[in-house]
Design an enzyme around this catalytic site. Structure first.
Site, short mmCIF file in Angstrom:
data_model
loop_
_atom_site.label_atom_id
_atom_site.label_comp_id
_atom_site.label_asym_id
_atom_site.label_seq_id
_atom_site.Cartn_x
_atom_site.Cartn_y
_atom_site.Cartn_z
N MET A 63 -8.20 3.23 9.21
CA MET A 63 -7.53 2.03 8.52
C MET A 63 -6.62 1.53 9.68
O MET A 63 -6.42 1.95 10.68
CB MET A 63 -6.84 2.48 7.43
CG MET A 63 -7.37 2.43 5.99
SD MET A 63 -6.26 2.66 4.78
CE MET A 63 -7.17 2.03 3.31
N ALA A 82 -11.43 11.23 21.76
CA ALA A 82 -12.75 10.40 21.47
C ALA A 82 -13.19 9.75 22.81
O ALA A 82 -12.29 9.76 24.01
CB ALA A 82 -12.21 8.97 20.64
N ARG A 131 19.10 11.18 -4.88
CA ARG A 131 20.07 12.31 -4.65
C ARG A 131 21.34 11.79 -3.93
O ARG A 131 22.35 12.38 -4.30
CB ARG A 131 19.28 13.42 -4.25
CG ARG A 131 18.47 13.95 -5.32
CD ARG A 131 18.05 15.33 -5.05
NE ARG A 131 17.06 15.77 -6.28
CZ ARG A 131 16.29 17.02 -6.49
NH1 ARG A 131 16.54 17.85 -5.41
NH2 ARG A 131 15.94 17.29 -7.55
N GLY A 186 0.95 -1.18 0.08
CA GLY A 186 0.01 0.01 0.03
C GLY A 186 0.89 1.25 -0.08
O GLY A 186 1.99 1.47 0.81
N ASP A 228 -0.09 2.14 8.87
CA ASP A 228 -0.32 1.15 9.94
C ASP A 228 0.30 1.29 11.13
O ASP A 228 0.26 1.21 12.20
CB ASP A 228 -0.55 -0.33 9.56
CG ASP A 228 -1.61 -0.61 8.47
OD1 ASP A 228 -2.54 0.66 8.09
OD2 ASP A 228 -1.70 -1.71 7.83
N HIS A 246 -9.54 5.14 2.18
CA HIS A 246 -8.28 5.48 1.48
C HIS A 246 -7.70 7.09 1.69
O HIS A 246 -6.68 7.45 1.23
CB HIS A 246 -8.14 5.09 0.10
CG HIS A 246 -8.02 3.58 -0.08
ND1 HIS A 246 -9.40 2.76 0.14
CD2 HIS A 246 -7.06 2.54 -0.09
CE1 HIS A 246 -8.79 1.54 0.34
NE2 HIS A 246 -7.55 1.32 0.11
N ALA A 269 15.49 11.07 -1.99
CA ALA A 269 16.58 11.46 -0.97
C ALA A 269 17.59 10.07 -1.44
O ALA A 269 18.94 10.29 -1.53
CB ALA A 269 16.13 11.09 0.37
N GLU A 305 -10.20 -0.31 11.59
CA GLU A 305 -10.93 -1.30 10.40
C GLU A 305 -10.70 -2.85 10.80
O GLU A 305 -11.82 -3.59 10.65
CB GLU A 305 -9.80 -1.13 9.19
CG GLU A 305 -10.16 -2.07 8.05
CD GLU A 305 -8.88 -1.61 7.06
OE1 GLU A 305 -8.03 -0.95 7.23
OE2 GLU A 305 -9.19 -2.47 6.03
O1 F6P Z 1 -1.56 -1.67 4.85
C1 F6P Z 1 -1.88 -0.46 4.67
C2 F6P Z 1 -3.59 -0.38 4.42
O2 F6P Z 1 -3.92 1.01 4.19
C3 F6P Z 1 -4.26 -1.00 5.58
O3 F6P Z 1 -4.38 -0.42 6.71
C4 F6P Z 1 -5.51 -1.28 4.86
O4 F6P Z 1 -6.38 -2.40 5.61
C5 F6P Z 1 -5.21 -1.73 3.63
O5 F6P Z 1 -3.89 -0.97 3.43
C6 F6P Z 1 -5.99 -1.44 2.40
O6 F6P Z 1 -5.40 -2.17 1.29
P1 F6P Z 1 -6.13 -1.63 -0.32
O7 F6P Z 1 -5.24 -0.61 -0.76
O8 F6P Z 1 -5.33 -2.87 -1.04
O9 F6P Z 1 -7.33 -1.72 -0.16
#
Ligand code: F6P
Length: 327
Positions: free
Chosen positions: A175, A192, A30, A16, A133, A257, A27, A228
């Site tokens: 996420m 929260a 360069r 991801g 994450d 995302h 970086a 998530e």
């Molecule tokens: O590992 C990073 C992450 O954003 C997780 O938090 C999430 O569960 C996963 O990737 C989502 O993946 P994708 O972009 O394949 O939907």
């Protein structure tokens, strides 16, 4: 740093994407130009290594203008083929053909697992942690985490405005497939009432009690952060809370995302620069099968075999902080 004549360095981003990957690539490139070594960008992560998708950068201008850009100019993928020995062999063959002497891989746990797999087959490789994450063992922070947390904080602040106007409880899903880091840190940063995350499971009844208590204390909003990967998804939890009559009506926002995009924060740019520079140095020193990471204020090294066999735990103290501060 010992200079190596005709040394060719490869760099890829995989898994991801994470804000700050481009700052890191810049970086690395360069630093390579500064050392007068060749630098090759591998497109599409390990998939591009298998397909031989190489891009030779000639000078610093080729990586100009990317420092502030989110995403990754090298593109990123999760490669199923690279999990297999055949895919790895093909990738190594292509690397040799292209004359790549050392490889830097930027990404999360899958990326670092891949790096360790080819290091065991003799490839000189250094990993750089980049995943919003923040579940990677061997570093306090991965590239992209700070930007994602800031995105969450900004979003929850906005949700709180509308929550207060309507006396609502907002369930905000962050996420983190298997990990509650972002949820817990956001819980503190956003004030929260409670955080739900895979590491510390709780019951719907407990959440209902906490939220109803906040209502009785005269609060005109409540924020519940749901990771998530929590045992119950945010939409399902909202339905169950509504059925229990907790005072507030609920609404759900899944940030999704949006957390992975955006211009990297100053923290992520600095981290990306430091890790990128150190990764080049480490390879030129002849080291391999290691990850560069941040421990305290220092850039440190961890063996990839330890990185891939451990997970960074979520801090119980931070989790408790959310409840203690929600008064
Ligand atoms: O590992 C990073 C992450 O954003 C997780 O938090 C999430 O569960 C996963 O990737 C989502 O993946 P994708 O972009 O394949 O939907």
């Amino acid at each position: 740093m010992s200079k190596k004549k005709n040394y060719t360095l490869g760099v890829l981003t995989s898994g991801g994407d994470a804000p700050g990957m481009n700052a890191c690539v810049r970086a690395i490139a360069r630093t390579a130009f500064g050392e007068s070594i060749n630098i090759v960008g591998v497109m599409n992560g390990y998939e591009g290594l298998i397909n031989g998708e190489f891009k030779r950068w000639k000078n610093a201008r080729d990586v100009g203008g990317i420092l502030r850009r989110g995403g990754t100019v090298l593109q990123a993928q999760r490669s199923e083929r690279f999990r297999e020995k055949n895919g790895q062999r093909e990738a190594i063959r292509n690397m040799n053909e292209e004359g790549i002497d050392g490889l830097i891989t930027i990404g999360g746990d899958g990326t670092l697992n891949g790096a360790h797999a080819i290091a065991k087959q003799g490839v000189k490789v250094v990993g750089i942690p980049a995943s919003i994450d923040n579940d990677i063992w061997g570093t306090d922070m991965a590239i992209g985490v700070d930007t994602a947390l800031n995105t969450i904080t900004e979003s929850v602040d906005k949700l709180r405005d509308t929550a207060s106007s309507h006396t609502r409880a907002f369930l905000v899903e962050t996420m983190g497939r298997n990990n509650g880091y972002l949820a817990v840190q956001a819980g503190i940063a956003c004030g929260a009432e409670i955080v739900l995350c895979p590491e510390f499971p709780t019951t719907v009844e407990n959440v209902a009690e906490i939220i109803e208590d906040a209502y009785r204390r005269g609060k005109n909003h409540a924020i519940i952060i749901v990771a998530e990967g929590a045992t119950i998804r945010s939409t399902e939890l909202a339905e169950q809370l509504d059925a229990l009559d907790i005072g507030f009506k609920t609404r759900v926002t899944i940030l999704g995302h949006i957390q992975r995009g955006g211009s990297p924060t100053a923290f992520d740019r600095l981290l990306a620069a430091r890790l990128g520079i150190r990764a080049v140095q480490v390879l030129l020193e002849g080291q391999s099968d290691v990850m560069v990471g941040l421990r305290g204020r220092d850039i440190t090294l961890a063996p990839l075999k330890d990185v891939v066999s451990n997970t960074r735990p979520v801090n119980l103290e931070f989790y408790n902080m959310v409840r203690n501060l929600a008064q």
